[in-house]
Structures are given as structure tokens and as C-alpha cells.
Design an enzyme around this catalytic site. Structure first.
Site, PDB file in Angstrom:
ATOM      1  N   ALA A   1       0.662  -1.206  -0.042  1.00  0.00           N
ATOM      2  CA  ALA A   1      -0.080   0.026   0.054  1.00  0.00           C
ATOM      3  C   ALA A   1       0.680   1.279   0.144  1.00  0.00           C
ATOM      4  CB  ALA A   1      -1.093  -0.131   1.126  1.00  0.00           C
ATOM      5  N   THR A   2       2.140   1.152   0.706  1.00  0.00           N
ATOM      6  CA  THR A   2       2.934   2.430   0.548  1.00  0.00           C
ATOM      7  C   THR A   2       3.149   2.809  -0.639  1.00  0.00           C
ATOM      8  OG1 THR A   2       3.798   2.129   2.981  1.00  0.00           O
ATOM      9  CG2 THR A   2       5.051   3.301   1.433  1.00  0.00           C
TER      10      THR A   2
ATOM     11  N   ASN B   1      -6.063   3.402  10.222  1.00  0.00           N
ATOM     12  CA  ASN B   1      -5.315   2.199  10.881  1.00  0.00           C
ATOM     13  C   ASN B   1      -5.068   2.467  12.377  1.00  0.00           C
ATOM     14  OD1 ASN B   1      -3.678   4.616  10.153  1.00  0.00           O
ATOM     15  ND2 ASN B   1      -1.828   3.549  10.860  1.00  0.00           N
TER      16      ASN B   1
ATOM     17  N   GLN C   1      -6.458  -1.438   5.289  1.00  0.00           N
ATOM     18  CA  GLN C   1      -7.130  -1.616   6.241  1.00  0.00           C
ATOM     19  C   GLN C   1      -8.600  -2.029   6.105  1.00  0.00           C
ATOM     20  OE1 GLN C   1      -5.844  -2.396   9.281  1.00  0.00           O
ATOM     21  NE2 GLN C   1      -3.788  -1.036   8.905  1.00  0.00           N
TER      22      GLN C   1
ATOM     23  N   SER D   1      -3.239  -4.015   0.326  1.00  0.00           N
ATOM     24  CA  SER D   1      -2.149  -4.700   0.801  1.00  0.00           C
ATOM     25  C   SER D   1      -2.466  -5.971   0.962  1.00  0.00           C
ATOM     26  CB  SER D   1      -1.673  -3.694   2.073  1.00  0.00           C
ATOM     27  OG  SER D   1      -0.608  -4.385   2.596  1.00  0.00           O
TER      28      SER D   1
ATOM     29  N   HIS E   1      -0.697  -8.257   3.169  1.00  0.00           N
ATOM     30  CA  HIS E   1      -0.430  -8.856   4.814  1.00  0.00           C
ATOM     31  C   HIS E   1      -1.470  -8.267   5.685  1.00  0.00           C
ATOM     32  CE1 HIS E   1       1.631  -5.515   6.835  1.00  0.00           C
ATOM     33  NE2 HIS E   1       1.803  -5.064   5.750  1.00  0.00           N
TER      34      HIS E   1
ATOM     35  N   THR F   1       9.911  -7.193 -12.014  1.00  0.00           N
ATOM     36  CA  THR F   1       9.180  -8.636 -12.356  1.00  0.00           C
ATOM     37  C   THR F   1       8.261  -8.882 -11.255  1.00  0.00           C
ATOM     38  OG1 THR F   1      11.419  -9.660 -13.104  1.00  0.00           O
ATOM     39  CG2 THR F   1       9.782 -11.183 -12.096  1.00  0.00           C
TER      40      THR F   1
ATOM     41  N   CYS G   1       7.449   7.113  20.397  1.00  0.00           N
ATOM     42  CA  CYS G   1       8.742   7.759  21.169  1.00  0.00           C
ATOM     43  C   CYS G   1       9.382   8.746  19.982  1.00  0.00           C
ATOM     44  CB  CYS G   1       9.552   7.120  21.566  1.00  0.00           C
ATOM     45  SG  CYS G   1       8.795   5.932  22.922  1.00  0.00           S
TER      46      CYS G   1
END
Length: 455
Positions: free
Chosen positions: A125-126, A205, A233, A253, A255, A293, A379
Site C-alpha cells: 500500500a505504501t 489504521n 485496512q 495490501s 499482509h 518482475t 517515542c
């Protein structure tokens, strides 16, 4: 099944270290792995300086999902024996791989009610988001210089927009309402004659809210502006119809829907046709949009995951909703000060983002070592900053710091949910016992009315 045969063969051939005793927790979604990168003995597991009693419960499905064994079964032949390059046109190995790729393309297209010719395979997706946001504006740069998106988009969409700003394009970052949903009137008012793209995430997300896609699509169609959505998502979790939603481009996506990592897709509408400038140069594969490919095993796995999602979406939705209610009711029945972040009505049930009053989020996260969850906090090098998504909702900083995202999926069990409830409640109660603020609240003191003195 070939995967079972391979697993059995591995168990027979890979020697087990004599000094290691493997002990899995009774309630764990994770499978045993050969050569795990941590030390394990009879007293537990140690990794990165953290010691836990066993593999944690996995409740972080928005980060990634475990691969469905049926997906692995579909993929394995293309790793082992059917290994041809799908772009090899002169022999059988290439032909069978090409046939498998096209079958997978049709499976992905069916899930979103599109034509297989409108599906471009990418690495995820990125990459699809980058092609959509930067590719469209670069192609139409002579006439279109303006993009509209929201403040709660995924980082890759926001960073792509900032990249365009550095190139001289204008970007409008729409605020969202306190429930995380887009204000449709503000969207309408933001559209300009030179607006080249509207990009709004279908399912967030972090907080799981579902945007009003059909209404946004109608506004974009009214002003003849291409509409892009990041549906990573949403795919396989809620029904998607690219025609009803008037979507021009959509990022997908593998995964996130129990498929393999490293593969995704970009839906590109053919009528009316949307054009993009490719972000990668090469052999011209995937209609010249995404050279390189095509990884046949990954694409086959992605297609299989989409077909399974098509068949099992309704069942998964009902089951996951029941588990979400079990988790939320279990926590709320034992502790107070629990707040859901984002819309309660318009949200995907498998994403439960909640804040715990009078508890420091990072301490809670570290205390929940036996449950793999995510925090809304991130963080930074200098300080602990709350999630930009929660800040966009107007969540107070102290509550934004305490957010925990529980991700529930196809393989989550009732026992895991009950265990997560027990561990969460135990840790929240422990931290509140050490909190002077919580003591003051129990005594009836209004904390917000206190004038704190500086020393």
C-alpha cells in the site's frame, strides 16, 4: 496439503538444540518457528532485554496479520516447482506463471467489484499511495496544483503530500470531527478549480473509523476531481464497490488480509480513465505503471487471500464483532475511566482503540508484555508525543498518551480475549494504585480545577 508435508519434513531434518526447552503459552496465535531469534528456557523467553513467560498473545492485527495456511498452500508450488518468470513469453514455465498472475488479478478485482484490467500489482500500500498521490499530480501538473487530504491519513500519504509541497504544489489537510470522520461540507468548500486529487483513507489504521466513502465519492464526481483512498485496512473486512464509491485510485495490501508481506495492488479506474506518472522506470511491466518482475508466489498468495476474504467476510465480521464486545465489556465491567477513541457506530470491529484515564500509556504498554498490542503514543528523540491521529480528534493530551489499540482477527480466540482482559485490568489497577491523581479523583477532587504551581 503441501504445507503440512513441508512442515513435517523440516521437523525431521532440522536438529533441535539440546539446551533449549520450547514451551508455548496455552493461548497464543503464534506458531512455533524453527531457529527463533531469542533465548528460551524453562523460565521463559528473553528478547531485547525483555523477559516474558512465553510467546505473547497477538492482538495487533492492524500492524500485520498471520498468513492463512490456505494461502500458504496456494503459494508453495510457485516457490518450489512453478518458478517461471511470468514475463517469459517463450516457454511453458513463463506461461503457467503468467496464467497464475492473471488469475490472482481477477481474484483481487472481484473483491472490490472492479475489472482485472484495473488492477496493478505493487509491493504494498505504501508504494500504491506514492504512485497515486505523486503520480497523479505529476501527470496533470500543468493544470492541477492542489491536493486535499485529511490530518489523520497514513504517514506515507502525508509524507507524499509534503513532498509535493516542496515541489510547489498546494495541499489542504482537512481536520476531522471528534469522532474521526470527515466533515463533508468542509471537504466541499476546500475543492478548487485546480484541485487534482482528493485522498481519504477508507478505514483508519489507528482508530478504525470508516469514512463515508459514497458521500465523498459523490462530491468528487460533482466537481470532476479524482478520488483516491488508502484501503489497506478495509480490504476484505468491509464491502468495497469502486463504482458505488466513485473511486478513481485505491491502494491495497496483502499482509493485512492474512496474505503475504511484500505485495499489494493499485486499483486504477479505466472509465473515465485516470493517468499517473510512473514512480519507477524499468521493463514496463504492469502497463508501464510499475516496472519490475511480478513476484508470482506473492501475487498468488494475495489473490488467494482475497478469494478467502470474499467467501468468509460476513462470518469473520460477526465473529470479530462478538470478540470485540467481549473485550470491551470485560474491561469496562472491572475498571472505570475507559474511553473509546473514534466513532463507535462507524468503525471496523477488529480495531478497538481505547484510552485509560489516570494511567501512563507507555507504562501500560510495557506492563502488557504478554499481549502484543500497539500504543497510540510514539517515542521521539526528545519526548513522548501522543499520536497525531488522536490529536486531530481533539483528544486531551493525557488521554492520548494512554491509548492502546487492540487488533482482533480471524484467528483470535475467546480464551485470548479473556486473557487480554485479565492482564489489562491487572496492569491498569496496578498503575492506578501508584497514581496520586487517581487517589485525588476517588476522593472527589476535580483535577481540572486545580491550579498547579511551578517550582
Amino acid at each position: 496439503m503441501f504445507s503440512k508435508f513441508l512442515t513435517t519434513a523440516l521437523r525431521r531434518t532440522v536438529p533441535k538444540p539440546c539446551h533449549v526447552t520450547r514451551r508455548l503459552r496455552p493461548f497464543s496465535t503464534a506458531a512455533a518457528v524453527v531457529g527463533e531469534p531469542y533465548e528460551e528456557d524453562t523460565t521463559g523467553i528473553t528478547m531485547k532485554g525483555v523477559k516474558i513467560s512465553g510467546r505473547p498473545l497477538y492482538l495487533d492485527m492492524q500492524a500485520t496479520s498471520p498468513m492463512d495456511p490456505r494461502v500458504l498452500d496456494a503459494m508453495l508450488p510457485y516457490h518450489i516447482s512453478r518458478y517461471g518468470n511470468p514475463h517469459s513469453r517463450t516457454h511453458y514455465y513463463g506461461w503457467e506463471s503468467d496464467q497464475a498472475v492473471e488469475a490472482a488479478r481477477a481474484q483481487v478485482a472481484t473483491l472490490v467489484k472492479a475489472s482485472p484490467k484495473e488492477i496493478i500489482f505493487t509491493s504494498g500500500a505504501t508504494e500504491s499511495n506514492n504512485i497515486s498521490v505523486k503520480g497523479v499530480l505529476h501527470f496533470y501538473k500543468d493544470k492541477k496544483r492542489h491536493v486535499i487530504t485529511t490530518q489523520t491519513e497514513h504517514k506515507c500519504v502525508l509524507d507524499s503530500c509534503r513532498h509535493l509541497q516542496q515541489e510547489g504544489f498546494d495541499v489542504t489537510y482537512l481536520p476531522v470531527k471528534s469522532d474521526g470522520l470527515v466533515d463533508l461540507e468542509k471537504l466541499r468548500a476546500a475543492i478548487r478549480p485546480d484541485t487534482g486529487l482528493v485522498s481519504v483513507m477508507m478505514v483508519n489504521n489507528e482508530i478504525g473509523v470508516i469514512q463515508p466513502m459514497e458521500e465523498i465519492g459523490k462530491i468528487c464526481k460533482e466537481f470532476n476531481v479524482p478520488f483516491h483512498t488508502d484501503a489497506a485496512q478495509a480490504l476484505g473486512k468491509i464491502p468495497i464497490d469502486v463504482e458505488k464509491m466513485n473511486i478513481s485510485l485505491m491502494s491495497l495490501s496483502g499482509h493485512k488480509i492474512y496474505g503475504p508481506k511484500g505485495v499489494g495492488a493499485l486499483y486504477m479506474r479505466r472509465r473515465p480513465r485516470i493517468r499517473v506518472e510512473p514512480q519507477m522506470n524499468g521493463g514496463g511491466q504492469e502497463r508501464g505503471i510499475r516496472s519490475g518482475t511480478v513476484p508470482t508466489p506473492l501475487v498468488v498468495g494475495f489473490g488467494a487471500a482475497c478469494e478467502l476474504a470474499m467467501k468468509e467476510m460476513e462470518y469473520d465480521e460477526q465473529r470479530i464483532k462478538a470478540l470485540q464486545e467481549r473485550l470491551l465489556n470485560g474491561i469496562r465491567s472491572k475498571i472505570d475511566g475507559v474511553v473509546i477513541n473514534g466513532s463507535v457506530e462507524r468503525r471496523y470491529a477488529g480495531n478497538l482503540n481505547i484510552s485509560f484515564a489516570y494511567v501512563e500509556g507507555e507504562s501500560l504498554l510495557m506492563g502488557l508484555k504478554e499481549v502484543a498490542v500497539s500504543s497510540g503514543s510514539a517515542c521521539t528523540s526528545a519526548s513522548l508525543e501522543p499520536s497525531y491521529v488522536l490529536r486531530a480528534l481533539g483528544v486531551e493530551e493525557d488521554m492520548a498518551h494512554t491509548s492502546i489499540r487492540y487488533g482482533i482477527g480471524r484467528f483470535t480466540t475467546e480464551q485470548e480475549i479473556d486473557r487480554a482482559v485479565d492482564l489489562t485490568v491487572k496492569q491498569v489497577e496496578k498503575l492506578r494504585e501508584m497514581s496520586p491523581l487517581y487517589e485525588m479523583v476517588k476522593e472527589g477532587i476535580d483535577i481540572k480545577s486545580i491550579q498547579w504551581a511551578q517550582h
